[in-house]
Design an enzyme around this catalytic site. Structure first.
Site, PDB file in Angstrom:
ATOM      1  N   HIS A  27      42.222  41.734  49.324  1.00 35.44           N
ATOM      2  CA  HIS A  27      40.756  41.204  49.651  1.00 35.44           C
ATOM      3  C   HIS A  27      40.697  40.201  49.290  1.00 35.44           C
ATOM      4  O   HIS A  27      38.863  39.698  50.358  1.00 35.44           O
ATOM      5  CB  HIS A  27      39.395  42.841  49.764  1.00 35.44           C
ATOM      6  CG  HIS A  27      40.136  44.199  50.293  1.00 35.44           C
ATOM      7  ND1 HIS A  27      41.207  43.612  51.988  1.00 35.44           N
ATOM      8  CD2 HIS A  27      40.705  44.574  49.820  1.00 35.44           C
ATOM      9  CE1 HIS A  27      41.321  44.875  52.083  1.00 35.44           C
ATOM     10  NE2 HIS A  27      40.930  45.475  51.013  1.00 35.44           N
ATOM     11  N   ASP A  62      49.633  48.490  52.351  1.00 39.60           N
ATOM     12  CA  ASP A  62      47.743  49.651  52.319  1.00 39.60           C
ATOM     13  C   ASP A  62      47.444  50.014  52.873  1.00 39.60           C
ATOM     14  O   ASP A  62      47.852  49.369  54.229  1.00 39.60           O
ATOM     15  CB  ASP A  62      47.309  48.521  51.369  1.00 39.60           C
ATOM     16  CG  ASP A  62      46.126  48.810  50.326  1.00 39.60           C
ATOM     17  OD1 ASP A  62      45.688  49.172  49.273  1.00 39.60           O
ATOM     18  OD2 ASP A  62      45.216  49.596  51.583  1.00 39.60           O
ATOM     19  N   ASP A  89      46.998  53.561  49.041  1.00 38.81           N
ATOM     20  CA  ASP A  89      45.574  54.980  49.780  1.00 38.81           C
ATOM     21  C   ASP A  89      46.569  54.875  50.957  1.00 38.81           C
ATOM     22  O   ASP A  89      45.215  55.213  51.609  1.00 38.81           O
ATOM     23  CB  ASP A  89      44.584  53.908  50.158  1.00 38.81           C
ATOM     24  CG  ASP A  89      44.159  52.333  50.111  1.00 38.81           C
ATOM     25  OD1 ASP A  89      45.869  52.136  50.488  1.00 38.81           O
ATOM     26  OD2 ASP A  89      43.819  51.442  49.987  1.00 38.81           O
TER      27      ASP A  89
END
Ligand SMILES: [Zn+2]
Length: 363
Positions: free
Chosen positions: A128, A164, A247
């Site tokens: 990110h 992810d 995740d």
């Protein structure tokens, strides 16, 4: 070809984003300790990650932002001009050195695979991070810097695959419109950062695969076989970078997806033969047990080790000693095994539709 290399560092041990942050939990230390306990980390396959110098980060990050990050580490004061000191991106005593070590690990990985091979940098995957500010727990964008380093070696085709639960918005900024990098991301639809729509191609450089809540192993397998692997194969990459965030598993508190860690293993196994160079990183993963188990399974797969049905006592003790500020407790199986049972299920219309649309675009 040399043996796969695991890149770790002491800085991940003890440093924390603060008690109430999702990244208060140990992750790389758990993987390192489990791998050692299982005899999977002989010294010749372990390398210590260097801490990247500011100059090495300027290929993607603005110098004034990197200055601000170093100042924040020295003063422990927030600087909201760069989103340093917000709830997501707190200022903590290692706020420069820890992400700069993850980036240094990525740069080392790129060096290690220069003539072919496999490198695993579980502290990396900070997808990110933006050029001029912190974003989504990420201060420095390790994947972008690592791929830039591969390109600087003269490579012209690098595939970036991201499993992810969240869309890789920072990487998409880094390689928007690139003809040298192909980005493929599977992520939960309608979740932060709310980018990566199926119609968003990042200027022709990306394939985005948003998936619904409850996304299961059967659906992952479909997407891997029908979308990800054909796209990577068609690109004929000289290097593959797999961002292996943990995740998207059922137990993770920051997504509503329902994968088992068998999907991470399957992605590693299927992508490895498609390129002479393979770099795998971590990423998200906010349940201390599930992230430690998943990333240890990833290393076992890369290193060619057999994952045991039940963990020996020493490895079990590492999982049993983990604590978490959240109330949720691990099941007994999560303390005594590494591999999850399969989480198969029906293929939703949403997933079928996304697969159809992406296949028809390919023609
Ligand atoms: Zn994530």
């Amino acid at each position: 070809m040399t043996a796969p290399v695991f890149i770790g560092a002491r800085i991940y041990r003890g440093s924390s984003y603060g008690t109430h942050h999702p990244l208060s939990i140990p992750r790389v230390p758990t993987v390192t300790d489990l791998s050692r306990a299982l005899g999977w980390l002989p010294s010749e396959q372990y390398r210590t990650s260097p801490c990247a110098k500011p100059d090495a980060l300027h290929g993607f990050h603005a110098p004034d932002y990197i200055d601000a990050l170093q100042t924040a580490e020295a003063t422990l004061k927030p600087n909201l001009d760069f989103d340093l000191g917000s709830l997501s991106n707190p200022v903590f005593p290692e706020v420069y050195r820890r992400p700069a070590t993850a980036a240094g690990g990525g740069l080392l990985a790129a060096e290690l695979v220069r003539h072919g091979g496999v490198a695993y940098n579980p502290g990396g995957g900070t997808h990110h991070g933006l050029p001029d500010r912190a974003n989504g727990f990420c201060y420095i964008n390790e994947p972008v810097l690592t791929i830039q380093h591969l390109l600087a070696q003269g490579l012209t085709r690098v595939a970036y695959v991201d499993i992810d639960a969240h869309h890789c918005d920072g990487v998409a900024v880094g390689f928007h419109g690139s003809e040298e990098v192909r980005m493929i991301s599977v992520h939960e639809d309608g979740r932060w950062p709310f980018t990566g729509d199926v119609d968003d191609t990042a200027g022709g450089a990306a394939i985005n695969i948003p998936v619904p809540r409850g996304f299961n192993d059967t659906e992952f397998t479909l997407i891997l076989n029908e979308v990800i692997l054909p796209a990577v194969e068609a690109f004929r990459p000289e290097a593959i970078y797999l961002q292996c965030g943990a995740d998207a598993v059922t137990e993770d508190p920051l997504s509503r997806l329902n994968l088992s860690n068998r999907c991470h293993v399957a992605a590693v196994k299927a992508l490895r033969p498609l390129s002479p160079r393979f770099i795998v990183s971590g990423g998200g993963g906010y349940n201390p047990w599930s992230v430690g188990r998943a990333w240890t399974c990833v290393w076992a797969t890369l290193a060619g080790q057999t994952i045991p049905d039940r963990l020996p006592t020493e490895a079990h003790a590492i999982l049993a000693e983990l604590t978490w500020t959240r109330k949720a407790r691990p099941t007994a199986d999560m303390l005594t095994t590494l591999l999850d049972p399969p989480r198969d299920g029906p293929v939703s219309e949403h997933v079928n539709d996304v697969v159809r649309r992406l296949k028809s675009r390919r023609g």
